[in-house]
Design an enzyme around this catalytic site. Structure first.
Site, PDB file in Angstrom:
ATOM      1  N   TYR A 157       4.973 -10.669  11.515  1.00  0.00           N
ATOM      2  CA  TYR A 157       3.538 -10.665  11.219  1.00  0.00           C
ATOM      3  C   TYR A 157       2.739 -10.333  12.501  1.00  0.00           C
ATOM      4  CZ  TYR A 157      -0.614 -11.797   8.452  1.00  0.00           C
ATOM      5  OH  TYR A 157      -1.812 -11.732   7.767  1.00  0.00           O
ATOM      6  N   LYS A 164      -5.678 -12.939  12.006  1.00  0.00           N
ATOM      7  CA  LYS A 164      -6.005 -13.955  10.988  1.00  0.00           C
ATOM      8  C   LYS A 164      -6.507 -15.251  11.647  1.00  0.00           C
ATOM      9  CE  LYS A 164      -5.099 -11.955   6.956  1.00  0.00           C
ATOM     10  NZ  LYS A 164      -6.225 -11.495   6.098  1.00  0.00           N
TER      11      LYS A 164
HETATM   12  O1  0WE Z   1      -1.913  -9.960   5.744  1.00  0.00           O
HETATM   13  C1  0WE Z   1      -0.930  -9.515   5.188  1.00  0.00           C
HETATM   14  C2  0WE Z   1      -0.610  -8.032   5.256  1.00  0.00           C
HETATM   15  C3  0WE Z   1      -1.736  -7.197   5.752  1.00  0.00           C
HETATM   16  C4  0WE Z   1      -1.339  -5.819   6.217  1.00  0.00           C
HETATM   17  C5  0WE Z   1      -0.371  -5.051   5.606  1.00  0.00           C
HETATM   18  C6  0WE Z   1      -0.072  -3.781   6.090  1.00  0.00           C
HETATM   19  C7  0WE Z   1       0.991  -2.915   5.516  1.00  0.00           C
HETATM   20  C8  0WE Z   1       0.734  -1.455   5.739  1.00  0.00           C
HETATM   21  C9  0WE Z   1      -1.989  -5.315   7.317  1.00  0.00           C
HETATM   22  N1  0WE Z   1      -1.708  -4.095   7.800  1.00  0.00           N
HETATM   23  C10 0WE Z   1      -0.799  -3.320   7.205  1.00  0.00           C
HETATM   24  N2  0WE Z   1      -0.541  -2.092   7.731  1.00  0.00           N
HETATM   25  C11 0WE Z   1       0.204  -1.169   7.111  1.00  0.00           C
HETATM   26  O2  0WE Z   1       0.437  -0.070   7.628  1.00  0.00           O
HETATM   27  N3  0WE Z   1      -0.086 -10.370   4.523  1.00  0.00           N
HETATM   28  C12 0WE Z   1      -0.361 -11.787   4.534  1.00  0.00           C
HETATM   29  C13 0WE Z   1       1.131  -9.935   3.824  1.00  0.00           C
HETATM   30  C14 0WE Z   1       2.241  -9.947   4.811  1.00  0.00           C
HETATM   31  O3  0WE Z   1       2.392  -8.932   5.684  1.00  0.00           O
HETATM   32  C15 0WE Z   1       3.455  -9.256   6.497  1.00  0.00           C
HETATM   33  C16 0WE Z   1       3.976 -10.487   6.131  1.00  0.00           C
HETATM   34  C17 0WE Z   1       3.194 -10.960   5.045  1.00  0.00           C
HETATM   35  C18 0WE Z   1       3.340 -12.249   4.324  1.00  0.00           C
HETATM   36  C19 0WE Z   1       4.006  -8.550   7.573  1.00  0.00           C
HETATM   37  C20 0WE Z   1       5.079  -9.081   8.241  1.00  0.00           C
HETATM   38  C21 0WE Z   1       5.602 -10.304   7.874  1.00  0.00           C
HETATM   39  C22 0WE Z   1       5.059 -11.033   6.818  1.00  0.00           C
END
Ligand code: 0WE
Length: 265
Positions: A157, A164
């Site tokens: 993450y 966040k």
């Molecule tokens: O906040 C998130 C994900 C937000 C996000 C997702 C992406 C994917 C595509 C932000 N930036 C990007 N950029 C991209 O290019 N989450 C809470 C979901 C999430 O994302 C993770 C998680 C979890 C849970 C990434 C790594 C590990 C766990």
């Protein structure tokens, strides 16, 4: 009579029928809210319009939150149709993909740190600041989406966790400064959801398996449930909550460890 009857609410971050924003729109609409939506750019406009129509959207407006001009233009256009607003839902996050895999110290760069914080955290302050003249004093509610990675180190993450953490702090500072105006600001820290944003993320399946096995409720949370929490936070039912982060994660965040994989123990 729903708990959000006739509330005019602006929803950001709608991209697919798996988006958390989609679950929130569904719950708010079911509770009687009137909805407006934003989309990031022309490339996704028709897609978002199609989804928004499912919720009888009254307005569908462009807004790339990396642009102050577009944020101002959003509220300028919005105000022509809605002179007042009862709520804003912030469901936007982005970090460059290569920041979301591998070890934190290797993946972090000045540029992906800047982008993650700009799009995922500053955008909340920017939207609330620009939207403030429209927000109803005494009743309006702002809700933003967070994740456990803000307060715990979660594999991959990485810099999104820092963003966040900043978002959660932004929620508290906005709640503190807007509270005297009767405008509340709260967050939902949701359990992992398979959305377009999270699909394709390194080891997401491992993370959701671990979550299902270790959260006391023993299952993933769905976007409808997150929507119900958002509907509550947008409504007068939560009139005493301000600057709060509500965990919609089946109890994962407060758990220490479990003794066996048996779901009944
Ligand atoms: O906040 C998130 C994900 C937000 C996000 C997702 C992406 C994917 C595509 C932000 N930036 C990007 N950029 C991209 O290019 N989450 C809470 C979901 C999430 O994302 C993770 C998680 C979890 C849970 C990434 C790594 C590990 C766990």
């Amino acid at each position: 009579m729903g708990i959000n009857e006739n509330s005019k609410i602006l929803i950001t971050g709608l991209l697919s029928e798996r988006s958390i924003a989609y679950g929130i729109a569904k719950a708010l609409r079911r509770q009687g809210a009137r909805l407006a939506f934003t989309y990031q750019n022309e490339a996704i406009k028709t897609r978002v319009e199609k989804l928004a129509h499912e919720f009888d959207a009254e307005l569908i407006l462009p807004c790339d939150v990396s642009s102050d001009e577009q944020i101002q233009a959003l509220f300028d256009s919005l105000s022509l149709h809605w002179p007042k607003l009862d709520g804003i839902v912030h469901a936007i996050a982005f970090a460059p993909r290569d920041a979301l895999s591998g070890s934190f110290h290797e993946s972090v760069t000045r540029e992906n740190f800047r982008i993650a914080h700009d799009i995922s955290a500053y955008s909340l302050a920017a939207l609330v600041k620009a939207g403030l003249p429209l927000l109803n004093r005494g009743t309006a509610s702002v809700v933003a989406l967070s994740y456990l990675g803000a307060v715990r180190a979660v594999p991959n993450y990485n810099v999104m966790g820092l963003a966040k953490a900043s978002l959660e702090s932004c929620i508290r500072y906005l709640a503190f400064s807007l509270g005297p105006l009767g405008i509340r600001v709260n967050g939902i820290s949701a359990g992992p959801v398979k959305t377009l944003a999270s699909s394709g993320i390194a080891n997401f399946n491992q993370l959701s398996d671990f979550f299902e096995k270790n959260t006391p409720l023993g299952r993933m949370v769905n976007i409808e449930e997150i929507g119900d929490v958002a509907s509550f936070l947008c409504s007068g039912m939560s009139s005493s909550l301000n600057g709060e982060i509500v965990y919609a994660d089946g109890g994962f965040h407060m758990s220490g460890f479990r003794l066996s994989a048996n779901a009944s123990t």
